[in-house]
Design a protein around this motif. Structure first.
Motif, PDB file in Angstrom:
ATOM      1  N   HIS A  54      -6.816  23.038  -0.252  1.00  0.00           N
ATOM      2  CA  HIS A  54      -6.248  23.113   1.088  1.00  0.00           C
ATOM      3  C   HIS A  54      -5.033  24.015   1.191  1.00  0.00           C
ATOM      4  O   HIS A  54      -4.403  24.066   2.212  1.00  0.00           O
ATOM      5  CB  HIS A  54      -5.867  21.703   1.544  1.00  0.00           C
ATOM      6  CG  HIS A  54      -7.065  20.813   1.630  1.00  0.00           C
ATOM      7  ND1 HIS A  54      -8.001  20.947   2.597  1.00  0.00           N
ATOM      8  CD2 HIS A  54      -7.481  19.796   0.821  1.00  0.00           C
ATOM      9  CE1 HIS A  54      -8.948  20.033   2.401  1.00  0.00           C
ATOM     10  NE2 HIS A  54      -8.649  19.341   1.334  1.00  0.00           N
ATOM     11  N   SER A  72      -5.359   8.912  -5.332  1.00  0.00           N
ATOM     12  CA  SER A  72      -4.678   7.659  -5.002  1.00  0.00           C
ATOM     13  C   SER A  72      -4.916   6.609  -6.081  1.00  0.00           C
ATOM     14  O   SER A  72      -4.016   5.853  -6.443  1.00  0.00           O
ATOM     15  CB  SER A  72      -5.182   7.082  -3.676  1.00  0.00           C
ATOM     16  OG  SER A  72      -5.029   8.009  -2.656  1.00  0.00           O
ATOM     17  N   ALA A 116     -13.672   6.091  -1.739  1.00  0.00           N
ATOM     18  CA  ALA A 116     -12.567   5.426  -1.042  1.00  0.00           C
ATOM     19  C   ALA A 116     -12.659   3.913  -1.233  1.00  0.00           C
ATOM     20  O   ALA A 116     -11.641   3.240  -1.430  1.00  0.00           O
ATOM     21  CB  ALA A 116     -12.582   5.791   0.447  1.00  0.00           C
ATOM     22  N   GLN A 128       6.481   0.686  -0.725  1.00  0.00           N
ATOM     23  CA  GLN A 128       7.848   0.725  -0.180  1.00  0.00           C
ATOM     24  C   GLN A 128       8.694  -0.473  -0.569  1.00  0.00           C
ATOM     25  O   GLN A 128       9.380  -1.040   0.255  1.00  0.00           O
ATOM     26  CB  GLN A 128       7.782   0.748   1.348  1.00  0.00           C
ATOM     27  CG  GLN A 128       7.225   2.014   1.922  1.00  0.00           C
ATOM     28  CD  GLN A 128       7.234   1.940   3.431  1.00  0.00           C
ATOM     29  OE1 GLN A 128       8.114   1.345   4.022  1.00  0.00           O
ATOM     30  NE2 GLN A 128       6.272   2.558   4.063  1.00  0.00           N
ATOM     31  N   LEU A 153     -16.711  14.191  -4.991  1.00  0.00           N
ATOM     32  CA  LEU A 153     -17.023  13.453  -3.761  1.00  0.00           C
ATOM     33  C   LEU A 153     -15.804  13.243  -2.872  1.00  0.00           C
ATOM     34  O   LEU A 153     -15.876  13.383  -1.661  1.00  0.00           O
ATOM     35  CB  LEU A 153     -17.646  12.090  -4.108  1.00  0.00           C
ATOM     36  CG  LEU A 153     -19.015  12.127  -4.790  1.00  0.00           C
ATOM     37  CD1 LEU A 153     -19.397  10.741  -5.302  1.00  0.00           C
ATOM     38  CD2 LEU A 153     -20.077  12.660  -3.834  1.00  0.00           C
ATOM     39  N   ASN A 154     -14.691  12.883  -3.494  1.00  0.00           N
ATOM     40  CA  ASN A 154     -13.509  12.558  -2.677  1.00  0.00           C
ATOM     41  C   ASN A 154     -12.249  12.617  -3.536  1.00  0.00           C
ATOM     42  O   ASN A 154     -11.763  11.594  -4.032  1.00  0.00           O
ATOM     43  CB  ASN A 154     -13.684  11.163  -2.049  1.00  0.00           C
ATOM     44  CG  ASN A 154     -12.553  10.815  -1.086  1.00  0.00           C
ATOM     45  OD1 ASN A 154     -11.475  11.417  -1.110  1.00  0.00           O
ATOM     46  ND2 ASN A 154     -12.788   9.814  -0.243  1.00  0.00           N
ATOM     47  N   HIS A 171     -22.895   6.429  -1.362  1.00  0.00           N
ATOM     48  CA  HIS A 171     -22.321   6.820  -0.075  1.00  0.00           C
ATOM     49  C   HIS A 171     -21.237   7.874  -0.224  1.00  0.00           C
ATOM     50  O   HIS A 171     -20.462   8.109   0.701  1.00  0.00           O
ATOM     51  CB  HIS A 171     -21.817   5.594   0.677  1.00  0.00           C
ATOM     52  CG  HIS A 171     -22.920   4.660   1.030  1.00  0.00           C
ATOM     53  ND1 HIS A 171     -23.651   4.777   2.189  1.00  0.00           N
ATOM     54  CD2 HIS A 171     -23.449   3.619   0.342  1.00  0.00           C
ATOM     55  CE1 HIS A 171     -24.585   3.832   2.203  1.00  0.00           C
ATOM     56  NE2 HIS A 171     -24.477   3.120   1.105  1.00  0.00           N
ATOM     57  N   PHE A 229     -18.377  10.244  -0.377  1.00  0.00           N
ATOM     58  CA  PHE A 229     -16.966  10.263   0.023  1.00  0.00           C
ATOM     59  C   PHE A 229     -16.442   8.851   0.283  1.00  0.00           C
ATOM     60  O   PHE A 229     -15.435   8.418  -0.274  1.00  0.00           O
ATOM     61  CB  PHE A 229     -16.858  11.106   1.288  1.00  0.00           C
ATOM     62  CG  PHE A 229     -15.463  11.247   1.841  1.00  0.00           C
ATOM     63  CD1 PHE A 229     -14.604  12.219   1.345  1.00  0.00           C
ATOM     64  CD2 PHE A 229     -15.013  10.422   2.870  1.00  0.00           C
ATOM     65  CE1 PHE A 229     -13.318  12.369   1.864  1.00  0.00           C
ATOM     66  CE2 PHE A 229     -13.737  10.555   3.393  1.00  0.00           C
ATOM     67  CZ  PHE A 229     -12.886  11.536   2.889  1.00  0.00           C
ATOM     68  N   ARG A 230     -17.140   8.109   1.145  1.00  0.00           N
ATOM     69  CA  ARG A 230     -16.672   6.774   1.514  1.00  0.00           C
ATOM     70  C   ARG A 230     -16.731   5.814   0.324  1.00  0.00           C
ATOM     71  O   ARG A 230     -15.896   4.925   0.183  1.00  0.00           O
ATOM     72  CB  ARG A 230     -17.517   6.242   2.675  1.00  0.00           C
ATOM     73  CG  ARG A 230     -17.076   4.908   3.217  1.00  0.00           C
ATOM     74  CD  ARG A 230     -15.712   4.973   3.884  1.00  0.00           C
ATOM     75  NE  ARG A 230     -14.963   3.745   3.640  1.00  0.00           N
ATOM     76  CZ  ARG A 230     -13.643   3.666   3.577  1.00  0.00           C
ATOM     77  NH1 ARG A 230     -12.902   4.750   3.719  1.00  0.00           N
ATOM     78  NH2 ARG A 230     -13.055   2.524   3.349  1.00  0.00           N
ATOM     79  N   HIS A 259      -9.216  13.075  -2.805  1.00  0.00           N
ATOM     80  CA  HIS A 259      -8.036  12.376  -2.255  1.00  0.00           C
ATOM     81  C   HIS A 259      -7.965  10.947  -2.779  1.00  0.00           C
ATOM     82  O   HIS A 259      -6.919  10.463  -3.186  1.00  0.00           O
ATOM     83  CB  HIS A 259      -8.098  12.345  -0.722  1.00  0.00           C
ATOM     84  CG  HIS A 259      -8.434  13.669  -0.107  1.00  0.00           C
ATOM     85  ND1 HIS A 259      -7.496  14.667   0.035  1.00  0.00           N
ATOM     86  CD2 HIS A 259      -9.603  14.160   0.381  1.00  0.00           C
ATOM     87  CE1 HIS A 259      -8.081  15.718   0.605  1.00  0.00           C
ATOM     88  NE2 HIS A 259      -9.352  15.443   0.824  1.00  0.00           N
ATOM     89  N   SER A 260      -9.113  10.274  -2.731  1.00  0.00           N
ATOM     90  CA  SER A 260      -9.125   8.874  -3.137  1.00  0.00           C
ATOM     91  C   SER A 260      -8.977   8.713  -4.650  1.00  0.00           C
ATOM     92  O   SER A 260      -8.356   7.756  -5.109  1.00  0.00           O
ATOM     93  CB  SER A 260     -10.394   8.182  -2.644  1.00  0.00           C
ATOM     94  OG  SER A 260     -10.352   8.056  -1.233  1.00  0.00           O
ATOM     95  N   GLU A 306     -11.402   2.977  -4.648  1.00  0.00           N
ATOM     96  CA  GLU A 306      -9.932   3.078  -4.658  1.00  0.00           C
ATOM     97  C   GLU A 306      -9.319   1.890  -3.912  1.00  0.00           C
ATOM     98  O   GLU A 306      -8.347   1.284  -4.378  1.00  0.00           O
ATOM     99  CB  GLU A 306      -9.496   4.405  -4.031  1.00  0.00           C
ATOM    100  CG  GLU A 306      -8.017   4.710  -4.168  1.00  0.00           C
ATOM    101  CD  GLU A 306      -7.154   4.076  -3.077  1.00  0.00           C
ATOM    102  OE1 GLU A 306      -6.042   3.606  -3.412  1.00  0.00           O
ATOM    103  OE2 GLU A 306      -7.590   4.018  -1.911  1.00  0.00           O
ATOM    104  N   ASN A 307      -9.886   1.545  -2.776  1.00  0.00           N
ATOM    105  CA  ASN A 307      -9.366   0.404  -2.004  1.00  0.00           C
ATOM    106  C   ASN A 307      -9.409  -0.886  -2.822  1.00  0.00           C
ATOM    107  O   ASN A 307      -8.476  -1.685  -2.795  1.00  0.00           O
ATOM    108  CB  ASN A 307     -10.164   0.186  -0.719  1.00  0.00           C
ATOM    109  CG  ASN A 307      -9.945   1.283   0.320  1.00  0.00           C
ATOM    110  OD1 ASN A 307     -10.659   1.363   1.308  1.00  0.00           O
ATOM    111  ND2 ASN A 307      -8.951   2.150   0.107  1.00  0.00           N
ATOM    112  N   MET A 310       0.829  -1.207   0.000  1.00  0.00           N
ATOM    113  CA  MET A 310       0.000   0.000   0.000  1.00  0.00           C
ATOM    114  C   MET A 310       0.864   1.258   0.000  1.00  0.00           C
ATOM    115  O   MET A 310       0.525   2.256  -0.595  1.00  0.00           O
ATOM    116  CB  MET A 310      -0.912   0.010   1.238  1.00  0.00           C
ATOM    117  CG  MET A 310      -2.032  -0.992   1.174  1.00  0.00           C
ATOM    118  SD  MET A 310      -3.089  -0.647  -0.234  1.00  0.00           S
ATOM    119  CE  MET A 310      -4.149  -2.065  -0.223  1.00  0.00           C
ATOM    120  N   ASP A 311       1.977   1.188   0.696  1.00  0.00           N
ATOM    121  CA  ASP A 311       2.832   2.365   0.824  1.00  0.00           C
ATOM    122  C   ASP A 311       3.921   2.375  -0.256  1.00  0.00           C
ATOM    123  O   ASP A 311       4.813   3.214  -0.214  1.00  0.00           O
ATOM    124  CB  ASP A 311       3.451   2.374   2.237  1.00  0.00           C
ATOM    125  CG  ASP A 311       3.815   3.785   2.676  1.00  0.00           C
ATOM    126  OD1 ASP A 311       3.152   4.730   2.197  1.00  0.00           O
ATOM    127  OD2 ASP A 311       4.766   3.928   3.458  1.00  0.00           O
TER     128      ASP A 311
END
Lengths: 544, 693
Positions: free
Chosen positions: A543, A504, A453, A323, A497-498, A447, A449-450, A500-501, A456-457, A320-321
């Motif tokens: 932001h 990603s 996400a 790395q 909606l989101n 739903h 925003f969620r 950020h996601s 994306e997940n 996920m990161d």
């Protein structure tokens, strides 16, 4: 309908089967909101599925497949009485069908109310919160009403008689599938055992491991499963498979007596005086004792988990990161985290999480197939990051140690017919039924925003199967991009909606391309980069 | 003279050892009593010792042995030394062991088969093996109460049984059983003596007279400061100095043998710890098999409750005892009663030292019997509060655990009694994978609308909470706010200086070993630790920090995880010490706290989840389809789960080219015209490519 006569017919019929499989696959549509009744407008599919299982404890018989659809529709439209009458016309007696519809009435009624919020408020006043079982609603409708204090099960009851009986078929199907593809039995397999499915199925995963080893559980006078015995080879009719069990920290904790049982089964099989070509456990243990000049006790270690009091493989965090550089790092990480042995040696000394890296390396080096039992529609291969961290992680670890990628299988044990599928088949099926399916993603997007996400997940979890097992087709990434990013109207919706996601998600697709899991025209990549840049600008604008 | 006792439990060792002393003192028999705890499977070295003692024993007692492996090895060993033993007395064991009873002409094997008419025969059949027969039935024993009454009357009945004749040995067995059932130090001494007098041929034994069994009530109230037991709540209330205000009184369920054998130091310490928190106690002796009797008799009076929480210290299921569990009966009873039910564990089959050193915590036998099964009854707060030290003979308290448990009971009491507008709550959300878009992560759950509904409901219930206008506004305020100013993912509700962190958190030095000097780099800004969240009156909505693996591959690669990072530690320090939360609600499946390193089950004060959750009652909104990870939260963070439903499930159906493909396939299958089929096949092939089949 007629039988296929030509190759052409056969191809079309096979396609038909695949389409049916997708069409009938059960998927969650949307998300739950704590305290609110189920939003299921159309409950037919759920009830039909509940009606497809025998529940001897409740006197409920499964509906024959041919009449299930009609009967459940009749029930939803006109109630239990009408459904019973409908089935009477089909030749089923009211006595045999009424208990089922009583159950369905009960489920429908309980789904229309919700006690969760009341229960929380009562809990906050320090009142008693009633315990309740935990499972998929299809497996066990007694999970209703929710708002209760979910409990696990008595580990000494595992595996139940039903679980053990069901698992014979699964173990055989698994071996049949391997034989079809390879012309012989696998000498060693790596199984992933979790608490999740073993609680819900009363130990089917455990039972599958016992079957592969050719053993059966033995209950003591208090009806506790505390021992095992060997199934004679003549009865088994095949060799005993060497089974490497990588168990989750959660399984280790919840099923500590069962961990002992599994270890006992391996040690029992290892010392049976049988020809080596019929007992791969013994074969490998003897081999290793000779090769490494080690104690037979150490060569028979097969139950591995985390260091005591530690959980997880961290493979998911690493993926996920982003790395990692080389894939083999993921497999090595799996072994680093999971090479702690559990059980009891032949002298009766407890092995409580002893670091056994060499033993695990050796055991994995012989593995030819990896496998995990899936017992649920609710938690699928791309819904959570745990499947790829475990099944993917162990498969990647095997690939390096055995110098060959193992065959990777999964089973669907919560179905009328238990099916064994390859990992690739399962990823395709999950992707088609969920991630790319408007019914699924529109359910999520309700739903807001969620929901974004969640999409994306799912894509990230799919990517996890590339990283650990190279099991994702190019077209999957391409269709994800087409559906969510290259459709301007959709992109606008998601961004609102989101953001950020979505950002990603776009980055994850770029990573898939960058790491060579998705070969695609540079123009597509450029388009993705542009979308990513725009999203970054937007996020900074919001932001900054 | 040698007696070997193989037993399970923690109440027998001390009276056995004192009996050995007393008997030698009074009768100069040079008696040696060898004892072994058979609670979990023994290793080869331990078996060597057991066999050595069995080889020298005149009389063998086998009590409460139910482990299959120990039992089968023991059967073999008893067979081997058959000629050596003058008597083998097996009580309350699994049937294969019961059959090894050998006392004179008593043949348990034969008795089990025959239909013995006499009362003694019937008694004998039911007496020694009730645990096994109950387990086989799998239901709680309705006749259990009657059975206990019979046991009370047994010594009286036995007086009238002639000592000579066919029933002699059966009578002796029942006498031994009577002593055992009331294991006062005097009775245990008599039990040993009785067996020697009747079965060992030795001149010294001829003149010894054995006292009849002492009787103690089957249920009663115990208190360490009282001289005797109380047989009614009224008598106890009269004696109890403090006010027995039902709202702040804890009902404790104690094991009867433990009290009868006067091995109660662990109980006494816990009772004192609870009292020193300002709570009262009603410590009731419960029978082994069914706690309902004691609860109905002492915790409830004419429909009114005398207590506000129940803490079971029996270590067994609420209904059914050690051999089985009738969880349905237990949870129904407790639901009707509506009193929260806790179950705390005293180590039975491992020593305090072994538990202390163990990284796993409770061994498999105790984890199964004393944690997993009570949970099914609805028990919470699975604390280890006592056990037998390696060199000790009876259980003692783990003082820090008693204090922690007592304080948690007090916090629960606050939740029960305080005015709602005084109560402070923390609602904790998760964020995984770490990304602003994932704030409010939870399996199958749309978190913000749910939290919003909870806030509204709390306000209706009288909690002081500021409710935003909508779920969306709640989310925006949490994600936005001053987050940018600190480079944080969410609004920063509190900045904790390192000085304050050190003052409030006793574990900073240990965290520094893993993560370097506070505040570190995670959830920190300008030398201060950031607590992310939103304060809405008396309710705080917080965002749980992550494991802290981001950008730190070396840390990921460690086989053993370290402590939580400073940001994580500071977050829970804030909840416990700054916000002073009366309760924490973890919202959705699942977070990181319960997976922090420490023992797996039966935590100590060294375990990180225990340190983090501290004394705060923990509620966990948890998916009903995940009983496994949920159980970890229950056991390692003392969470009470509030299950939530999963989303509606439907058939996936077909869409776009998949739907088109199915139409074509159906047409193909139904068509009888070969030309049409050929044409359809071409279309199918084209669409198949497009759909990536």
């Amino acid at each position: 309908m007629h039988e296929p006569k030509t190759d052409r017919d056969a191809r079309v019929f096979a396609l038909y089967e695949q389409l049916l499989e997708i069409e009938q696959r059960l998927i969650p549509t949307g998300l739950h909101v704590f305290g609110r009744p189920s939003s299921a407008g159309e409950k037919t599919d759920l009830l039909k599925m509940i009606a497809s299982f025998d529940r001897p404890e409740a006197g409920v018989r499964a509906l024959p497949e041919a009449v299930a659809e009609g009967a459940v529709r009749e029930f939803v439209a006109n109630g239990a009485g009408a459904a019973v009458r409908f089935l009477e016309k089909e030749g089923l007696t009211p006595e045999s069908t009424r208990p089922l519809f009583t159950l369905l009435e009960n489920v429908s009624a309980k789904l229309q109310t919700n006690n969760e919020l009341d229960s929380l408020v009562r809990a906050l006043r320090g009142e008693f919160v009633e315990p309740g079982p935990g499972a998929d609603i299809i497996q066990n409708p007694d999970i209703l009403p929710t708002g209760r204090n979910t409990h696990a099960i008595n580990p000494y009851g595992v595996p139940s008689a039903v679980a053990f009986a069901r698992s014979e078929h699964v173990a055989n199907s698994l071996l049949d599938r391997y034989r079809q593809e390879n012309g012989r039995y696998p000498e060693a397999m790596a199984l992933v055992l979790w608490g999740l499915d073993n609680i819900k199925t009363q130990g089917e995963g455990v039972a599958q491991a016992l079957w592969l080893l050719g053993t059966r559980p033995v209950r003591d006078a208090l009806n506790r499963t505390t021992s095992v015995e060997a199934i004679p080879l003549a009865e088994l009719g095949r060799p005993r498979i060497d089974v490497v069990m990588t168990i989750s920290g959660i399984f280790r904790d919840l099923f500590s007596p069962t961990v002992q049982l599994l270890d006992k089964a391996v040690r029992l099989v290892a010392q049976l005086d049988e020809p080596l070509e019929t007992n791969y456990v013994r074969k490998h243990v003897l081999q290793q004792v000779e090769q490494d000049a080690c104690d037979p006790d150490d060569a028979a270690v097969r139950v591995f988990s985390n260091a005591p009091g530690n959980y997880g493989t961290n493979v998911n965090f690493m993926v996920m990161d982003s790395q990692w550089e080389r894939e083999e790092t993921l497999g090595d990480l799996f072994v680093t985290r999971k090479c702690f042995a559990y059980g009891r040696d032949s002298k009766g000394h407890a092995i409580e999480g002893r670091e056994a890296r060499v033993a695990m390396d050796r055991a994995l080096s012989r593995v030819e197939a990896t496998y995990q039992n899936i017992d649920t529609f609710e938690i699928g291969l791309t819904d959570v990051d745990h499947y790829f961290e475990y099944l993917g992680g162990v498969s990647k670890a095997v690939e390096k140690r055995a110098q060959a990628r193992p065959a990777i299988y999964l089973s669907d044990s919560l179905s009328r017919e238990i099916k064994i599928r390859s990992l690739e088949e399962t990823v395709r099926l999950e992707t088609r039924a969920k991630t790319l399916n408007p019914k699924w993603y529109e359910g999520m997007l309700k739903h807001g925003f969620r929901g974004v996400a969640e999409i994306e997940n799912h894509v990230s979890n799919t990517f996890g199967w590339s990283a650990t097992a190279d099991a994702v087709d190019d077209w999957i990434y391409a269709e994800v991009a087409n559906t969510f990013l290259f459709d301007d109207a959709m992109l606008d919706r998601l961004r609102d909606l989101n953001p950020h996601s979505v950002h990603s998600l776009a980055q994850r697709l770029l990573e898939a391309n960058g790491r060579g899991y998705w070969e695609v025209d540079e123009s597509v990549v450029d388009r993705l980069r542009e979308i990513t840049r725009n999203l970054e600008d937007q996020l900074e604008g919001v932001h900054g | 003279m040698n007696i070997t006792v193989l037993y399970v439990g923690s109440s027998l060792l001390a009276p056995l050892k004192s009996a050995e002393r007393e008997i030698n003192h009074a009768h100069r028999l040079n008696l040696r009593v060898a004892t072994y705890n058979f609670g979990s499977p023994l290793n080869d070295r331990e078996w060597l010792d057991v066999e050595q003692d069995l080889g020298e024993a005149n009389v063998v007692f086998v009590i409460h042995v139910m482990d299959g492996e120990n039992a089968s090895r023991l059967v073999t060993a008893l067979e081997r030394f058959k000629d050596r033993h003058d008597a083998v007395v097996v009580i309350n064991c699994m049937p294969e062991l019961m059959r090894r009873t050998r006392m004179g002409r008593l043949d348990v094997n034969a008795l089990a088969g025959k239909k013995e008419r006499s009362k003694v025969g019937t008694l004998l059949r039911s007496a020694g093996s009730w645990i096994g027969s109950q387990a086989r039935r799998g239901k709680s024993n309705r006749g259990h109460g009657q059975y206990l009454k019979l046991v009370d009357r047994l010594p009286g009945i036995l007086k009238f049984v002639p000592t000579a004749g066919a029933l002699t040995d059966a009578k002796h067995y029942l006498y031994l059983f009577c002593y055992f059932l009331q294991p006062t130090p005097a009775n245990i001494q008599s039990m040993l003596l009785y067996s020697l007098v009747h079965y060992v041929h030795d001149k010294r034994l001829k003149k010894i007279r054995v006292a009849p069994p002492e009787q103690t009530p089957s249920v009663a109230i115990y208190h360490p400061a009282a001289r005797s037991l109380f047989e009614s709540f009224a008598a106890y209330r009269k004696w109890y100095q403090k006010r027995l205000e039902p709202k702040s009184t804890i009902g404790l369920l104690l094991m009867r043998p433990q009290v009868v054998s006067k091995t109660t130091r662990h109980y006494d310490a816990l009772i004192r710890a609870i009292e020193s928190e300002g709570l009262s106690v009603v410590p009731a002796i419960a029978t082994l098999m069914d706690n309902r009797e004691a609860v109905s008799k002492f915790f409830v009076e004419k429909g009114k409750k005398n207590v506000s929480q129940i803490v079971s210290l029996t270590g067994f299921s609420f209904v059914g005892g050690p051999a089985m569990n009738d969880s349905a009966a237990a949870s129904e009873f407790l639901r009707e009663l509506n009193l929260p039910y806790r179950s705390a564990v005293s180590l039975d089959t491992q020593t305090i030292e072994a538990w202390n050193e163990s990284q796993t915590g409770l061994n498999p036998v105790q984890a199964g019997m004393q944690i997993a099964i009570p949970e099914i009854d609805g028990a919470t707060e699975p604390f280890v509060y006592g056990g037998i030290p390696a060199r000790g003979q009876e259980p003692v308290a783990l003082d820090d655990r008693c204090t922690r448990l007592a304080r948690r009971l007090r916090r629960w009491n606050t939740l029960q009694t305080a005015s709602r507008d005084q109560i402070k709550l923390a609602i904790v959300l998760f964020c995984f994978p770490p990304n602003k878009g994932n704030i409010g992560t939870a399996a199958d759950l749309d978190v913000f609308p749910g939290v919003f509904d909870v806030l509204k409901r709390l306000r209706e219930e009288g909690y002081r909470v500021e409710v935003p206008h909508s779920a969306g506004e709640l989310r925006e305020r949490l994600l936005g706010g001053d987050s940018e100013q600190f480079g944080a993912a969410a609004n920063v509700a509190y900045q904790m200086s390192v000085q304050e962190y050190r003052r409030l958190c006793p574990y900073v030095r240990e965290v520094e070993r893993d993560w370097g000097p506070a505040p570190g780099s995670i959830n920190a800004f300008g030398g201060e630790l950031l607590i992310q969240g939103l304060r809405l009156g008396n309710v705080f909505i917080g965002v749980q920090p992550t494991f802290g693996f981001e950008g730190d591959p070396m840390r990921l690669m460690m086989a053993r995880s370290g402590s939580p990072h400073h940001g994580f530690m500071a977050f829970y320090t804030y909840l416990a010490k700054v916000l002073n939360a009366d309760g924490v609600i973890h919202f959705g499946t699942h977070g990181a706290l319960e997976f922090m390193p420490g023992k797996q089950i039966g935590l100590s004060g060294e375990c990180w989840p225990d340190r983090l959750i501290d004394e705060m009652p923990n509620f966990y909104v948890y998916s009903v389809n995940n009983p496994s990870e949920g159980s970890i939260a229950k056991r390692r963070s003392y969470a009470e789960l509030i299950s939530y439903l999963t989303p509606p499930i439907e058939n996936a159906g077909l869409y776009r080219e998949l739907a088109g493909l199915k139409d074509l396939v159906m047409a193909y299958r139904q068509s009888t015209s070969e030309t049409e089929r050929a044409r359809l096949y071409d279309s199918i092939e084209a669409l198949r490519q497009e759909a990536h089949f």
